[in-house]
Design a protein around this motif. Structure first.
Motif, PDB file in Angstrom:
ATOM      1  N   ARG A  48     -12.618  26.642   3.294  1.00  0.00           N
ATOM      2  CA  ARG A  48     -11.997  25.326   3.507  1.00  0.00           C
ATOM      3  C   ARG A  48     -12.842  24.389   4.369  1.00  0.00           C
ATOM      4  N   GLU A  49     -13.541  24.924   5.382  1.00  0.00           N
ATOM      5  CA  GLU A  49     -14.315  24.039   6.258  1.00  0.00           C
ATOM      6  C   GLU A  49     -15.505  23.428   5.520  1.00  0.00           C
ATOM      7  N   LYS A  50     -16.058  24.194   4.596  1.00  0.00           N
ATOM      8  CA  LYS A  50     -17.205  23.709   3.830  1.00  0.00           C
ATOM      9  C   LYS A  50     -16.769  22.804   2.668  1.00  0.00           C
ATOM     10  N   MET A  51     -15.700  23.222   1.972  1.00  0.00           N
ATOM     11  CA  MET A  51     -15.338  22.527   0.734  1.00  0.00           C
ATOM     12  C   MET A  51     -14.392  21.342   0.942  1.00  0.00           C
ATOM     13  N   SER A  52     -13.589  21.351   2.005  1.00  0.00           N
ATOM     14  CA  SER A  52     -12.612  20.259   2.192  1.00  0.00           C
ATOM     15  C   SER A  52     -13.268  18.874   2.253  1.00  0.00           C
ATOM     16  N   PRO A  53     -14.368  18.686   3.002  1.00  0.00           N
ATOM     17  CA  PRO A  53     -15.002  17.356   3.013  1.00  0.00           C
ATOM     18  C   PRO A  53     -15.492  16.938   1.622  1.00  0.00           C
ATOM     19  N   LEU A  54     -15.986  17.906   0.842  1.00  0.00           N
ATOM     20  CA  LEU A  54     -16.452  17.600  -0.517  1.00  0.00           C
ATOM     21  C   LEU A  54     -15.278  17.179  -1.405  1.00  0.00           C
TER      22      LEU A  54
ATOM     23  N   GLU B 299      -0.406  22.171 -22.663  1.00  0.00           N
ATOM     24  CA  GLU B 299       0.495  21.112 -23.155  1.00  0.00           C
ATOM     25  C   GLU B 299       1.725  20.950 -22.267  1.00  0.00           C
ATOM     26  N   LYS B 300       2.164  22.042 -21.638  1.00  0.00           N
ATOM     27  CA  LYS B 300       3.439  22.010 -20.908  1.00  0.00           C
ATOM     28  C   LYS B 300       3.292  21.951 -19.391  1.00  0.00           C
ATOM     29  N   ALA B 301       2.075  22.081 -18.886  1.00  0.00           N
ATOM     30  CA  ALA B 301       1.884  22.124 -17.424  1.00  0.00           C
ATOM     31  C   ALA B 301       2.336  20.823 -16.758  1.00  0.00           C
ATOM     32  N   ASN B 302       3.044  20.956 -15.631  1.00  0.00           N
ATOM     33  CA  ASN B 302       3.445  19.789 -14.829  1.00  0.00           C
ATOM     34  C   ASN B 302       2.396  19.445 -13.787  1.00  0.00           C
ATOM     35  N   GLU B 303       1.712  20.479 -13.289  1.00  0.00           N
ATOM     36  CA  GLU B 303       0.608  20.223 -12.371  1.00  0.00           C
ATOM     37  C   GLU B 303      -0.532  21.179 -12.670  1.00  0.00           C
ATOM     38  N   LEU B 304      -1.738  20.666 -12.480  1.00  0.00           N
ATOM     39  CA  LEU B 304      -2.956  21.462 -12.609  1.00  0.00           C
ATOM     40  C   LEU B 304      -3.528  21.611 -11.205  1.00  0.00           C
ATOM     41  N   LYS B 305      -3.680  22.849 -10.772  1.00  0.00           N
ATOM     42  CA  LYS B 305      -4.199  23.100  -9.418  1.00  0.00           C
ATOM     43  C   LYS B 305      -5.471  23.935  -9.541  1.00  0.00           C
ATOM     44  N   VAL B 306      -6.602  23.298  -9.275  1.00  0.00           N
ATOM     45  CA  VAL B 306      -7.882  23.997  -9.386  1.00  0.00           C
ATOM     46  C   VAL B 306      -8.353  24.379  -7.986  1.00  0.00           C
ATOM     47  N   ILE B 307      -8.641  25.663  -7.801  1.00  0.00           N
ATOM     48  CA  ILE B 307      -9.124  26.170  -6.519  1.00  0.00           C
ATOM     49  C   ILE B 307     -10.632  25.931  -6.445  1.00  0.00           C
ATOM     50  N   VAL B 308     -11.063  25.288  -5.361  1.00  0.00           N
ATOM     51  CA  VAL B 308     -12.478  24.949  -5.208  1.00  0.00           C
ATOM     52  C   VAL B 308     -13.131  25.927  -4.234  1.00  0.00           C
ATOM     53  N   PHE B 309     -13.950  26.811  -4.806  1.00  0.00           N
ATOM     54  CA  PHE B 309     -14.672  27.825  -4.037  1.00  0.00           C
ATOM     55  C   PHE B 309     -16.132  27.409  -3.850  1.00  0.00           C
TER      56      PHE B 309
END
Length: 209
Positions: free
Chosen positions: A179-185, A139-149
């Motif tokens: 990062r090299e694999k997931m960044s384009p996705l 309810e209080k979060a200002n940003e949601l940051k999901v790490i993509v593995f």
């Protein structure tokens, strides 16, 4: 003596301090901003890709009086980022109250897995599958940051986005080793789902802490 110190840690007037440093915030909404980082030891969420595994065991980090932490911070910056480990392992009320007395802007980076304590100007919620956040922090979060593995993290990201408040800013960030694999996705995903933004660990590209 050890028991007395542990009591003070439990009350949040001492904290297991892993490190503190002045640098540039590299991730999320405030990237590019100079900030003083306070990294608190202790975390049992246990992400296998965590880049600060040495923060997990609180016993390895000296219990430090919050007065000392605040004095050190005040020499450098009025923007403070409290991170970990998992800072909400501990009661953040006493530390944030003391920082607020110095009129500081206080940010937290948290998995949200524990009770939300403390006073915050900015809450960066980075949820983990192993231990999901509390309702209050959604309810209080200002940003949601999901790490993509891996690809399943896009599904997880949408699941988490459905739980945060409507003003929360949504970020997808590639896990550094992937990062090299997931960044384009991620780029493709954000272009197809523009409610999301891309977050990169720019401090690692800049070669700073």
């Amino acid at each position: 003596m050890k028991k007395e110190i542990q009591n003070l840690v439990n009350k949040g007037v001492m904290l297991p301090l892993m490190e503190e440093f002045y640098t540039i915030q590299g991730e999320g909404f405030h990237k590019g901003t100079a900030a003083y980082f306070i990294r608190v030891g202790g975390c049992d969420v246990g992400c296998h890709w965590c880049d600060v595994k040495e923060s997990w065991n609180a016993d390895l980090h000296p219990p430090t009086a919050i007065e000392t932490i605040v004095e050190n911070a005040d020499k450098y910056s009025k923007t403070i980022v409290i991170t970990g480990g998992e800072p909400l392992t501990w009661d953040m009320g006493p530390l944030t109250e003391m920082l607020k007395q110095r009129e500081m802007q206080i940010h937290i980076e948290t998995s949200g897995a524990y009770k939300l304590t403390g006073t915050w100007d900015w809450i960066c919620l980075s949820p983990k599958k192993l231990k999901l956040p509390t309702e209050e922090v959604y309810e209080k979060a200002n940003e949601l940051k999901v790490i993509v593995f891996n690809k399943d993290d896009f599904r997880f990201a949408e699941e988490q986005a459905a739980k945060v408040n409507k003003d929360c800013i949504l970020y997808l960030q590639p896990e550094w080793s992937k990062r090299e694999k997931m960044s384009p996705l991620i780029v493709d995903y954000v272009m197809q789902n523009p409610q999301w933004k891309v977050s990169l660990q720019t401090h690692k590209y800049l070669n700073i802490p």
